[in-house]
Design an enzyme around this catalytic site. Structure first.
Site, PDB file in Angstrom:
ATOM      1  N   GLU A 227       0.721  -1.060  -0.024  1.00 14.74           N
ATOM      2  CA  GLU A 227      -0.012   0.036  -0.012  1.00 14.74           C
ATOM      3  C   GLU A 227       0.645   1.324  -0.026  1.00 14.74           C
ATOM      4  O   GLU A 227       2.092   1.325   0.463  1.00 14.74           O
ATOM      5  CB  GLU A 227      -0.835  -0.033   1.180  1.00 14.74           C
ATOM      6  N   HIS A 228       0.504   2.229  -0.594  1.00 13.92           N
ATOM      7  CA  HIS A 228       0.921   3.669  -0.443  1.00 13.92           C
ATOM      8  C   HIS A 228       0.593   4.395   1.017  1.00 13.92           C
ATOM      9  O   HIS A 228      -0.491   4.191   1.387  1.00 13.92           O
ATOM     10  CB  HIS A 228       0.501   4.695  -1.529  1.00 13.92           C
ATOM     11  N   SER A 229       1.604   5.068   1.470  1.00 11.35           N
ATOM     12  CA  SER A 229       1.138   5.707   2.828  1.00 11.35           C
ATOM     13  C   SER A 229       0.191   6.783   2.723  1.00 11.35           C
ATOM     14  O   SER A 229      -0.531   7.352   3.754  1.00 11.35           O
ATOM     15  CB  SER A 229       2.590   6.252   3.338  1.00 11.35           C
ATOM     16  N   LYS A 279      -8.384   6.413   1.555  1.00 18.08           N
ATOM     17  CA  LYS A 279      -7.139   5.923   2.290  1.00 18.08           C
ATOM     18  C   LYS A 279      -7.695   5.416   3.812  1.00 18.08           C
ATOM     19  O   LYS A 279      -7.386   4.556   4.322  1.00 18.08           O
ATOM     20  CB  LYS A 279      -6.185   7.074   2.478  1.00 18.08           C
TER      21      LYS A 279
END
Length: 395
Positions: A227-229, A279
């Site tokens: 995952e991207h932060s 997110k």
């Protein structure tokens, strides 16, 4: 097409990865790189896997386009030879432990006395100052100390290093950039200078938004797997037959994705209206995407998402990568005829210029391959003297 550094002479005291990668970039652009190695042993990476016919592929890749000279730098004659070579060099690059070159009498202070405008670059784990300056380091140490391992891996698993030695490579690239800046400055002022590059520093410099998460909001970043932060959906997903990654870093890209999925109702779901909300609610969104991905083949998903202009990719193996037509057409896989081994394939020069030629012209040198060439043609030693140096193990 020209080699911009064809008249540039680099004296290379580097070994293993960070230093050799730095000087390889210059060699690919035509610089005359003379690698100084230990007699009989050579660069440590000559003993690194993989091997073919007794030669290291690790070394072959990082030392193409260079020449090799063996010298015992602790001997009086060895030091005399290297001082002469420094006089005709534009740049010195070394990545020994801090203090090593000073013990040899070859640190910047001493070298500057005989070549006042020298550009001298030192690459090390932690730099030439600070409480850790004497601490030995390899890539995994720099990744650990530079914060990289704390954010790499899955949250329920131990931290892992990046597959490739990213701290080594990153330090080498930054060192090359710094040397270029110093060269430009010397053209303007006539002055050389000393460059101190630390693997820990350069690793910290590529931590993206992770440091800012902490300094802005007091959040200590955790491992997120794929995952991207700061963005979602931005992840790897299992398909019917393999895996793909997708990256939807904007509302427009997310809308394109869900249209391909025929899940247009998600557009009106308040949980997913913005990147910040996606997110925040990714744990609820991920199963929807994963379920859809699992129904179709990798090829179908890539075809559909490519057509919709959604960033997507398969996870290529090295075998698939080497044969990929994108790399083939961009000359990123080149064949080199290595003496004693034969034809080998390695990554090419990764930058394309309109007026400059970066290329692999010659294979990596055998240990001390250019000893006689340097001693006879540059230092004007006769055969008897050369044989004496060999006998005394100075070369």
């Amino acid at each position: 097409m020209k080699n911009p550094f064809a008249s540039l002479h680099i004296l290379d005291f580097t070994h293993v990865y960070s230093g050799p990668y730095c000087t390889m970039l210059f060699a690919d652009l035509g610089a005359q790189v003379l690698k100084i190695e230990k007699p009989e042993e050579g660069d440590d990476s000559r003993h690194y896997l993989p091997f073919k016919n007794g030669q290291s592929g690790y070394f072959m890749y990082l030392n193409r386009n260079k020449k090799s000279m063996t010298l015992n730098l602790k001997s009086k004659e060895g030091k005399r030879i290297v001082l002469y070579l420094i006089k005709r060099s534009d740049i010195v690059v070394e990545n020994f432990s801090p203090g090593t070159m000073k013990k040899l009498g070859l640190d910047y202070k001493e070298v500057k006395k005989i070549r006042p405008n020298i550009i001298y670059a030192s690459i090390s784990g932690f730099g030439q100052s600070g409480p850790l300056c004497g601490k030995p380091a390899f890539d995994i140490v720099a990744q650990a100390m530079g914060g990289m391992m704390s954010i790499t891996g899955f949250p329920d698993r131990p931290p892992v290093k990046c597959g490739a030695s990213i701290s080594d490579a990153n330090a080498g690239i930054h060192a090359a950039f710094a040397i270029m800046a110093a060269l430009y400055n010397r053209e303007k002022t006539g002055k050389g200078q000393y460059i101190d590059v630390a693997m820990m520093d350069t690793t910290v410099s590529i931590l993206e938004n992770y440091v800012m998460q902490y300094t802005l909001n007091g959040i200590v970043p955790k491992r997120n797997g794929n995952e991207h932060s700061a963005s979602a959906p931005f992840d790897a997903y299992q398909t019917k037959d393999n895996y793909v990654v997708i990256a939807t870093g904007s509302n427009k890209l997310f809308e394109r994705l869900i249209k391909v999925m025929h899940c247009e109702d998600l557009i009106y779901d308040s949980r997913f209206a913005t990147n910040i909300l996606r997110k925040k609610h990714y744990a609820e969104l991920k199963p929807v995407i994963s379920s859809w991905m699992g129904k179709y083949s990798t090829n179908d998903i890539i075809t559909w998402l490519d057509k919709a202009k959604v960033p997507v990719a398969p996870i290529l193996s090295i075998a698939e990568l080497v044969q990929h037509p994108q790399l083939q057409i961009r000359n990123m896989m080149v064949d080199v005829n290595q003496p004693g081994v034969g034809n080998i394939t390695m990554p090419g020069f990764p930058i394309h210029f309109s007026e400059i030629n970066g290329s692999v012209r010659t294979p990596s040198p055998l240990l001390g391959e250019n000893n006689e060439e340097i001693l006879k043609n540059i230092l004007h030693y006769d055969e008897k003297t050369v044989q004496k140096l060999k006998k005394e193990k100075i070369i």
